[in-house]
Design a protein around this motif. Structure first.
Motif: not given
Length: 65
Positions: A22, A24, A46-47, A52-56
């Motif tokens: 992640c 973040r 997704e993390c 943590c709601d970080e996505q890639w």
């Protein structure tokens, strides 16, 4: 004479497949979806860290071998 090179604003270091972290919080990101469309493979990550709601989204060209 000095030579300058433009820097890419959206550049991120490449990581080994399956080893996404992640950006973040540094936790492991898990693959949650993948689709092939228009000659490209899209993989959604997704993390895994709670809170943590970080996505890639990763885009890779598909080879027609």
């Amino acid at each position: 004479m000095d030579t300058t090179y433009p820097e890419s604003i959206g550049w991120r270091p490449k990581q080994a497949a399956g080893a996404r972290t992640c950006p973040r919080c540094g936790a492991t990101m898990m693959e949650v979806d993948r689709v092939v469309e228009g000659g490209y493979l899209y993989i959604w990550y997704e993390c895994c860290e709670s809170g943590c709601d970080e996505q890639w989204l990763a885009k890779t060209a598909v080879c027609d071998a």
